[in-house]
Design a protein around this motif. Structure first.
Motif, short mmCIF file in Angstrom:
data_model
loop_
_atom_site.label_atom_id
_atom_site.label_comp_id
_atom_site.label_asym_id
_atom_site.label_seq_id
_atom_site.Cartn_x
_atom_site.Cartn_y
_atom_site.Cartn_z
N GLY A 90 -5.02 -27.23 40.25
CA GLY A 90 -6.47 -27.08 40.21
C GLY A 90 -7.21 -28.39 40.26
N ALA A 91 -8.48 -28.33 39.89
CA ALA A 91 -9.37 -29.49 39.98
C ALA A 91 -9.21 -30.39 38.76
CB ALA A 91 -10.83 -29.01 40.08
N TYR B 201 -7.89 -32.62 43.58
CA TYR B 201 -7.12 -31.49 43.06
C TYR B 201 -5.66 -31.91 42.93
CZ TYR B 201 -11.25 -28.97 44.71
OH TYR B 201 -12.55 -28.55 44.93
N ALA C 125 -1.50 -30.29 42.41
CA ALA C 125 -0.63 -29.13 42.51
C ALA C 125 0.81 -29.61 42.32
CB ALA C 125 -0.78 -28.43 43.87
N THR D 136 1.19 -20.94 45.51
CA THR D 136 0.35 -22.00 44.94
C THR D 136 -0.62 -22.53 46.00
OG1 THR D 136 1.96 -22.69 43.27
CG2 THR D 136 0.37 -24.35 44.00
N LEU E 1 -4.66 -22.32 45.66
CA LEU E 1 -5.41 -23.56 45.56
C LEU E 1 -6.35 -23.72 46.75
CD1 LEU E 1 -6.03 -26.14 44.05
CD2 LEU E 1 -4.10 -27.23 45.21
N GLN F 254 -9.42 -21.88 45.98
CA GLN F 254 -10.29 -22.57 45.04
C GLN F 254 -11.05 -23.71 45.72
OE1 GLN F 254 -8.38 -23.95 41.45
NE2 GLN F 254 -10.16 -25.13 40.77
N GLN G 250 -12.38 -21.02 40.65
CA GLN G 250 -10.99 -20.98 40.22
C GLN G 250 -10.48 -19.55 40.20
OE1 GLN G 250 -10.02 -21.55 35.99
NE2 GLN G 250 -8.61 -23.18 36.60
N LEU H 291 -4.96 -18.86 38.43
CA LEU H 291 -4.72 -20.28 38.17
C LEU H 291 -5.25 -20.76 36.82
CD1 LEU H 291 -5.38 -21.97 41.64
CD2 LEU H 291 -3.24 -21.16 40.67
N ARG H 292 -5.87 -19.89 36.06
CA ARG H 292 -6.49 -20.36 34.81
C ARG H 292 -5.48 -20.96 33.83
NH1 ARG H 292 -11.66 -19.19 35.01
NH2 ARG H 292 -12.39 -17.40 36.24
N ASP I 289 -4.50 -24.77 34.57
CA ASP I 289 -5.57 -25.78 34.66
C ASP I 289 -4.97 -27.16 34.31
OD1 ASP I 289 -7.80 -27.47 34.26
OD2 ASP I 289 -9.05 -25.76 33.72
#
Length: 419
Positions: free
Chosen positions: A371-372, A379, A381, A395, A399, A402, A408, A412-413, A416
């Motif tokens: 994520g960011a 970002y 990964a 993934t 991503l 997002q 988001q 993916l939460r 993070d």
């Protein structure tokens, strides 16, 4: 490029740093959204952990590493230099700090959280691979069960307990038990020492090097350029993000994805990524066999995975916590062979080829970083541990969503990177 309509005011150009399965999958799915992509990697396509792994697409066996029993096993391994888990002697404060955090997460609550976090990735991982092959990635995805083989039914019960615990956390795994002629049918190389088995159904495998190279070729055919240089820094400046090499080479785009595997902390730590990540290096080699192998073989007692590979057998094992750039240690290969030799027959160990070591990025809490980060347009990964190949395409798809939407995905939460 696919020509899919752009969503909103998302970035028109993205640089992906890292040409393994995670980075290239992200690039491919960004292209599906009409984004122009450049890929940067110091060693080229599949130069890290993507080439020599076992090639399993096995949602039924994505068991997080931070199981409580792993802590006890790890302590015993410290005094056994031939153990599948290897921690070199020496003073490395960063490694010991990582291991302390990992040990703190070796409890059922953290393990269950990682299992539940992986559920959406497992649900969609095979579909994401099929999207790549349907979209022009010219490499086969082979359907086959994975057969776990044991010396005794009592040992098999350990894996069965793990599968039941996965089920209680929401990960249903189709499986059955094997013995006698049925075990020999699934594992023709089994010696008389193996008396029990567990068949994990609904799994897939690939030739990982071939698949990742085919993915790279597809990404380039859709308009991406692959650049061969090491990225030493990333800078955000006025809505653009620039990557640079130690020798002054620079590239700029609207956004950057850092997908550098075990090297991720070198670039991501300055952007607020604080979850410890270390290289858990895996070894593999290829051996000729006297009988065909119908599908992957798992030997849980010695932590070894075997996969049909170009008419031979790829043998992969070991979790070695060492610098990702350290050279191959021949003693680790010999330890794998010594552990497997009594269990398999018809394997010509002395004729092994393709000796390889690759660094798998392992996080201290068993969950990857996707994520960011703090700086807009950057970002990350990575951190998938042993399941980077299986979870790489899904993934990349999540991503990419997002990045182009600015939202988001729920899936993916739990990953993070600023957690």
């Amino acid at each position: 490029m696919s020509g899919v309509e752009r969503i909103g005011d998302g970035p028109r150009s993205v640089i992906v740093v890292g040409a393994g399965i995670v980075g290239l999958s992200t690039a491919w799915f960004l292209q599906e959204h009409g984004v122009q992509v450049d890929v940067v990697d110091r060693g080229g396509i599949a130069a890290g952990a993507s080439w020599g792994n076992a090639g399993w697409i096995a949602p039924g066996l994505t068991i997080p590493l931070n199981e409580p029993s792993v802590l006890r096993y790890g302590l015993r391994s410290l005094v056994n230099p031939a153990a599948p888990l290897h921690i070199p002697a020496g003073v490395d404060p960063g490694l010991w700090a990582f291991l302390a955090r990992f040990a703190a997460n070796c409890r059922w609550s953290s393990w269950t959280r990682a299992v539940r976090a992986n559920l959406p990735l497992n649900d969609e991982c095979i579909e994401a691979f099929e999207a790549l092959t349907a979209g022009g990635v010219d490499a086969p995805l082979v359907r086959a069960p994975i057969t776990a083989a044991f010396r005794t039914p009592r040992q098999a019960e350990g894996l069965l307990r793990e599968l039941r615990r996965l089920g209680e956390a929401g990960q249903r795994v189709e499986h059955g038990t094997l013995s006698g002629a049925r075990l020999a049918e699934h594992v023709p190389l089994a010696s008389g020492a193996l008396q029990a088995g567990v068949r994990i159904d609904g799994q897939r495998y690939v030739d990982p090097g071939r698949f990742v190279h085919a993915l790279g070729e597809a990404v380039m055919a859709r308009g991406a350029t692959v650049h061969a240089f090491e990225v030493s820094g990333v800078r955000g400046d006025g809505g653009r993000v620039t990557v640079r090499s130690p020798h002054g080479t620079t590239l700029s785009a609207d956004a950057v994805v850092l997908a550098t595997g075990a090297w991720l902390p070198r670039l991501a730590s300055r952007w607020g990524v604080r979850v410890p990540l270390r290289a858990g290096r895996g070894y593999s080699f290829t051996v000729p066999v006297d009988r065909p192998v119908p599908g992957p073989i798992y030997l849980p007692d010695v932590r070894v995975a075997c996969t049909p590979y170009q008419g031979a057998l790829r043998v992969a094992g070991t979790m070695e916590f060492r610098d990702p750039d350290a050279p191959l240690v021949p003693a680790r290969l010999e330890a794998i062979i010594a552990s497997v030799r009594p269990l398999l027959e018809g394997v010509r160990w002395a004729e092994r080829t393709d000796e390889w070591v690759g660094p798998r990025p392992v996080t201290s809490d068993g969950r990857p970083l996707i994520g960011a980060v703090r700086e807009p347009g950057i970002y990350v990964a990575g951190g998938h541990g042993m399941w980077g190949l299986a979870h790489g395409p899904v993934t990349g798809r999540l991503l990419a969503e997002q990045i182009v939407t600015g939202k988001q995905p729920d899936a993916l939460r739990e990953f993070d990177p600023l957690r």
